[in-house]
Scaffold this motif. Structure first.
Motif, PDB file in Angstrom:
ATOM      1  N   THR A 115       0.842  -1.203   0.000  1.00 31.76           N
ATOM      2  CA  THR A 115       0.000   0.000   0.000  1.00 31.76           C
ATOM      3  C   THR A 115       0.877   1.253   0.000  1.00 31.76           C
ATOM      4  O   THR A 115       0.664   2.185  -0.787  1.00 31.76           O
ATOM      5  CB  THR A 115      -0.925  -0.007   1.237  1.00 31.76           C
ATOM      6  N   ARG A 116       1.886   1.261   0.880  1.00 32.78           N
ATOM      7  CA  ARG A 116       2.792   2.421   0.939  1.00 32.78           C
ATOM      8  C   ARG A 116       3.485   2.652  -0.399  1.00 32.78           C
ATOM      9  O   ARG A 116       3.579   3.785  -0.881  1.00 32.78           O
ATOM     10  CB  ARG A 116       3.852   2.224   2.029  1.00 32.78           C
ATOM     11  N   GLU A 117       3.942   1.563  -0.981  1.00 28.36           N
ATOM     12  CA  GLU A 117       4.656   1.662  -2.258  1.00 28.36           C
ATOM     13  C   GLU A 117       3.735   2.259  -3.339  1.00 28.36           C
ATOM     14  O   GLU A 117       4.121   3.173  -4.063  1.00 28.36           O
ATOM     15  CB  GLU A 117       5.146   0.255  -2.663  1.00 28.36           C
ATOM     16  N   ILE A 118       2.521   1.755  -3.419  1.00 27.90           N
ATOM     17  CA  ILE A 118       1.600   2.257  -4.459  1.00 27.90           C
ATOM     18  C   ILE A 118       1.251   3.724  -4.203  1.00 27.90           C
ATOM     19  O   ILE A 118       1.277   4.554  -5.114  1.00 27.90           O
ATOM     20  CB  ILE A 118       0.315   1.401  -4.517  1.00 27.90           C
ATOM     21  N   LYS A 119       0.936   4.045  -2.953  1.00 24.86           N
ATOM     22  CA  LYS A 119       0.519   5.420  -2.671  1.00 24.86           C
ATOM     23  C   LYS A 119       1.686   6.409  -2.812  1.00 24.86           C
ATOM     24  O   LYS A 119       1.464   7.585  -3.082  1.00 24.86           O
ATOM     25  CB  LYS A 119      -0.124   5.532  -1.277  1.00 24.86           C
ATOM     26  N   ASN A 120       2.919   5.913  -2.639  1.00 25.38           N
ATOM     27  CA  ASN A 120       4.093   6.765  -2.870  1.00 25.38           C
ATOM     28  C   ASN A 120       4.304   7.054  -4.340  1.00 25.38           C
ATOM     29  O   ASN A 120       4.527   8.189  -4.746  1.00 25.38           O
ATOM     30  CB  ASN A 120       5.360   6.048  -2.390  1.00 25.38           C
TER      31      ASN A 120
END
Ligand code: PBG
Length: 326
Positions: free
Chosen positions: A105-110
């Motif tokens: 999730t963090r990777e995508i939202k970044n």
């Protein structure tokens, strides 16, 4: 020449492509599609799931490329399933800050903040026994499981998830998660509830993909009996009362009567989940040259819209978007 027989000429409205599209009542749009993704630990992993041709386990380093592809196709939302390296009795990987879904999730939202991330909130991919909650005396303990599910949802929201989608079928999961999200300050994060989820043999390929087949027993004490219709309305009603923002009906193909019932009785957006077994059957028949895959997929997804679903979670999302773009 006049027609002396008194009958209605329905064929008038089917006379050409243009005429048919003028009177068409339902259609699938790219905006309706939600694409499921299986994320795994490691690097440079892109392994096809054997029972789901065209569906892959992918590691975090491939996510950016994947999101760019989806966005170029016009797909605006993904639902994430985590396949962890390690499992334990209580499914710690589900609510750990460095759990695979949280990291993805963090990777995508970044990298691609416009992509909507829906987090599937369940323990079964993370428990050693494969059940969707914690086990006490050989059965899934409802209320103890709620505490862990609430923790999971909050950690997913902290990682940046835009929507929480609890799929575990414990009683009270919507209110438990709503309360926990609100207390943590996530009042604006919606809950897409798997409100109506049947105990279905159509989940077989998913369980291969997620390595989440129950090690003992089955899920029939928490997932619904396929024979029941009123039960679907009871489930949807309690979830709406508890604060659900979307209602999922799952599976889709053999449950379109239920999609229609739920559409007729509730005002929330309805989501049909076109599950793994439905996908696998179509793929297998297509690979044998027994059906026209494109026409069949469009027909069945259109049927889901006709039954009353606004949104469709489907492993066919990319194919459908490509066909619609042509
Ligand atoms: C997790 C979960 C399942 C699916 C979605 N979330 C599996 C299950 O309940 O066994 C199935 C999805 C699919 O078959 O595509 N609880």
């Amino acid at each position: 020449m006049t027609n002396t027989l008194n009958f209605k000429r329905h064929r008038r409205l089917r006379s050409s492509n243009a005429m048919r599209s003028l009177v068409r009542e339902n259609q699938v749009n790219k905006e309706d599609l939600i694409y499921p993704l299986f994320v795994v630990e490691g690097e440079k992993v892109k392994n096809e799931v054997p029972s789901m041709p065209g569906v892959y386990h992918i590691s975090l380093d491939y996510l950016e490329e994947e999101m760019n592809e989806l966005q170029a196709l016009g797909i605006k939302a993904v639902i994430l399933f985590g396949v962890p390296n390690e499992k334990d009795e209580v499914g710690t990987g589900a609510f750990h800050d460095h759990g695979i879904v949280q990291k993805a999730t963090r990777e995508i939202k970044n990298k691609t903040p416009e992509m909507l991330v829906i987090a599937d909130t369940c323990l079964c991919e993370f428990t050693s026994h494969g059940h969707c909650g914690v086990i006490h005396d050989g059965d899934v303990d409802n209320d103890e499981s709620l505490k862990l599910l609430a923790k999971t949802a909050v950690s997913q929201a902290e990682a940046g998830a835009d929507i929480i989608a609890p799929s575990n079928m414990m009683d009270g999961f919507v209110i438990a998660i709503r309360q926990a999200l609100d207390e943590a300050g996530f009042i604006n994060i919606p809950i897409m509830s798997y409100a109506v989820k049947y105990a279905s043999a159509f989940y077989g390929p998913f369980r291969d993909a997620a390595n989440s087949t129950p090690q003992f027993g089955d899920r029939k004490t928490y997932q619904m009996d396929p024979a029941n219709r009123l039960e679907a309305l009871r489930e949807a009603e309690s979830d709406m009362d508890e604060g659900a923002d979307f209602l999922i009906v799952k599976p889709a193909m053999s449950y379109l009567d239920i999609v229609r019932d739920v559409r007729n009785n509730f005002k929330a957006p309805i989501v049909a989940y076109n599950v793994s077994g439905e996908y696998a059957m179509v793929k297998a028949a297509a690979q044998n040259g027994w059906i026209n895959e494109r026409e069949l997929v469009m027909e069945k997804l259109t049927a889901m819209k006709r039954a009353g679903a606004e949104l469709i979670i489907t492993y066919f999302s990319k194919d459908v978007a490509k066909w619609l773009n042509e």
